[in-house]
Structures are given as structure tokens and as C-alpha cells.
Design an enzyme around this catalytic site. Structure first.
Site, PDB file in Angstrom:
ATOM      1  N   GLU A  84     -39.278 -20.833 -79.821  1.00 26.57           N
ATOM      2  CA  GLU A  84     -38.496 -21.291 -78.671  1.00 26.57           C
ATOM      3  C   GLU A  84     -38.943 -22.673 -78.215  1.00 26.57           C
ATOM      4  O   GLU A  84     -38.115 -23.542 -77.919  1.00 26.57           O
ATOM      5  CB  GLU A  84     -38.582 -20.262 -77.545  1.00 26.57           C
ATOM      6  CG  GLU A  84     -37.979 -18.928 -77.947  1.00 26.57           C
ATOM      7  CD  GLU A  84     -37.435 -18.118 -76.790  1.00 26.57           C
ATOM      8  OE1 GLU A  84     -36.196 -18.056 -76.650  1.00 26.57           O
ATOM      9  OE2 GLU A  84     -38.249 -17.554 -76.025  1.00 26.57           O
ATOM     10  N   GLU A 124     -38.225 -10.892 -80.746  1.00 23.06           N
ATOM     11  CA  GLU A 124     -38.080 -10.153 -79.490  1.00 23.06           C
ATOM     12  C   GLU A 124     -37.261  -8.876 -79.625  1.00 23.06           C
ATOM     13  O   GLU A 124     -37.616  -7.830 -79.061  1.00 23.06           O
ATOM     14  CB  GLU A 124     -37.465 -11.076 -78.423  1.00 23.06           C
ATOM     15  CG  GLU A 124     -38.421 -12.091 -77.848  1.00 23.06           C
ATOM     16  CD  GLU A 124     -38.622 -13.318 -78.720  1.00 23.06           C
ATOM     17  OE1 GLU A 124     -39.356 -14.235 -78.304  1.00 23.06           O
ATOM     18  OE2 GLU A 124     -38.037 -13.374 -79.844  1.00 23.06           O
TER      19      GLU A 124
END
Length: 266
Positions: free
Chosen positions: A120, A140
Site C-alpha cells: 500500500e 488482507e
């Protein structure tokens, strides 16, 4: 100069080198690291002597994502880190380049794992170099979580949507060669040389006119979601003033005189 126990900062010429420094935890994100990152982005923006930033990790890793134990653990309060987060609840998002875009170009030098929060943060950088054994991915969903660092928005704007969705929805790891093939990174180099290549790229940026470099970067991001006609108009508004600068005149003179230009940000 900015820096904390989990984020080291050093100058290499006109490049500010930021090193995520928790090698024992594969540089998983901690509160001291996030505070250090945010302060370093601000330092780079404020210092006209800094023309580029290189972001890398210590110990053969880039970043293994968020360390929830470190964020909740004792001992962080003594350094004032929780006070910083309390004073600016958005600090962690700025540190991760979700809510902040540095005006100087940011080159990522990736070795080893660059996963979850690491991938990210990577999406907030401008140019990306990876060692051959680097690993990328957004894990995730495999843990029933959501990649809330901006990936569902930014990833599909940086790589083809089918690849973005596969990465987001499967949570599988990607090799460096796969990451390059889908456009997540630009260069793959032998292990242990990503920082060297990133510094070389940064050096080439540093040799260019700083006002022009910053205007070009700003224009690319500013026009990304505009229509073509809107983008072309915005480009002119940023680009034309550069031609009136002393740096632009110096660049032309240096070319004619067959010498390196001496840019003064003027």
C-alpha cells in the site's frame, strides 16, 4: 534531520534516503516508524536542497505491513508518539502516503517482502525498483480484513483492473517478475542492488531542473482523472511558467555551451 528508532534518515547529495528500520520484524509498520515517515516527508517538502527521496528497508526487507502488536504495545508513550497521533489522527495515513503526496519525486527500492501495508505504501511512490527475490501482495482478504490503505482505489489506476482485482481478491503473493509484468514496479535488478539503482535514478532526477521536475510530477497527478481537454489546459497552466524561469534559461545556455547546468530553483 527527521528520524526515529524505526526510521533512519540520511542525505546522499540532493537525495533524502529513508530506511524503514525494524529488520527483526521485516520492517513491519510501528508507531515510531509512522511518525518518522511523516516527519521525513515534511522535511523533504520543506528543504529546497532535497530534490528526490528514496524509500527503502533495512536487513533485506522492505515492509511486511502493519504490526498491530507494536501499535498497541507499551513503551511507545514515552517517546511522545501517541501524543503525536492524538494531535493529528490522520498522521498514519499521511505517513503511508494515503493522504499526502510529497512534491519531490519518491523512488522505492524494494528487497524481500513488500506485502500488505508495504504494497500500500508502494502505491504512493512514483518510481519503483525491486530486487529479483522481492515479494508483493495484499493479503488482507485472507485474514478477513480490508486493505484500507488506499489499494481498492489506487491499484486499479496504476495497473490493469483485472490484475488489480486478482491481487486484491486472492491475497496471493506476487514475484518481482510478475509485479513488473503487470506494471506495479518498473525495474527488477539483482538482489541487493535495488538501492543502488534507485539512487542512480534519483541522481538523474537531481541533475534536472528542480522547478521543472516538481511541476511535471504535479501535472501528472493533477490531470490523471481529468478529461483530455481539461488535462491539456491544466498542463499549460503549470508548464508555461517554467519557460520564464532562470533555470530554463540556464538549461538552454548550458546546452549551447556544452556544460552541466547549474540550477538555482529560480
Amino acid at each position: 534531520m527527521a528520524g526515529t528508532e524505526h526510521l533512519t534518515v540520511r542525505r546522499e547529495g540532493a537525495t533524502l534516503v529513508l530506511t524503514l528500520n525494524r529488520p527483526e520484524s521485516r520492517n513491519a509498520l510501528s508507531l515510531p516508524m509512522l511518525v518518522g515517515l511523516y516527519d521525513a516527508w515534511l522535511e523533504a517538502d520543506a528543504d529546497d536542497g532535497v530534490r528526490s527521496v528514496v524509500l527503502t528497508g533495512a536487513g533485506g526487507s522492505f515492509c511486511a505491513g502493519m504490526d498491530l502488536k507494536a501499535l498497541a504495545g507499551a513503551g511507545m508513550e514515552a517517546g511522545g508518539y501517541r501524543d503525536r497521533l492524538k494531535a493529528d489522527p490522520d498522521l498514519h495515513w499521511k505517513a503511508m502516503l494515503r493522504h499526502h503526496r510529497p512534491r519531490k519525486p519518491v523512488v522505492a527500492a524494494v528487497e524481500g517482502p513488500c506485502v500488505a501495508g508495504g504494497t500500500e505504501i508502494l502505491q504512493g511512490t512514483d518510481i519503483r525498483v525491486a530486487g529479483e527475490s522481492a515479494v508483493f501482495g495484499l493479503f488482507e482478504v485472507r485474514r478477513g480484513l480490508f486493505p484500507i490503505g488506499g489499494s481498492t482505489v489506487r491499484l486499479q489506476r496504476q495497473i490493469p483492473r483485472t490484475h488489480a482485482l486478482e491481487m486484491l481478491l486472492t491475497g496471493r503473493p506476487y514475484t518481482a517478475s510478475e509485479a513488473q509484468r503487470i506494471g506495479l514496479v518498473g525495474s527488477v535488478v539483482p538482489d541487493g542492488t535495488a538501492l543502488e539503482r534507485a539512487l542512480d535514478i534519483a541522481g538523474r532526477i537531481n541533475a534536472c531542473g528542480p522547478l521543472a521536475v516538481e511541476a511535471v510530477k504535479a501535472s501528472v497527478y493533477e490531470t490523471a482523472e481529468m478529461t483530455e481537454s481539461e488535462g491539456l489546459a491544466a498542463e499549460l497552466s503549470r508548464g508555461w511558467p517554467i519557460f520564464d524561469t532562470a533555470d530554463a534559461k540556464e538549461g538552454a545556455r548550458a546546452f549551447a555551451e556544452k556544460r552541466d547546468p547549474e540550477y538555482r530553483r529560480a
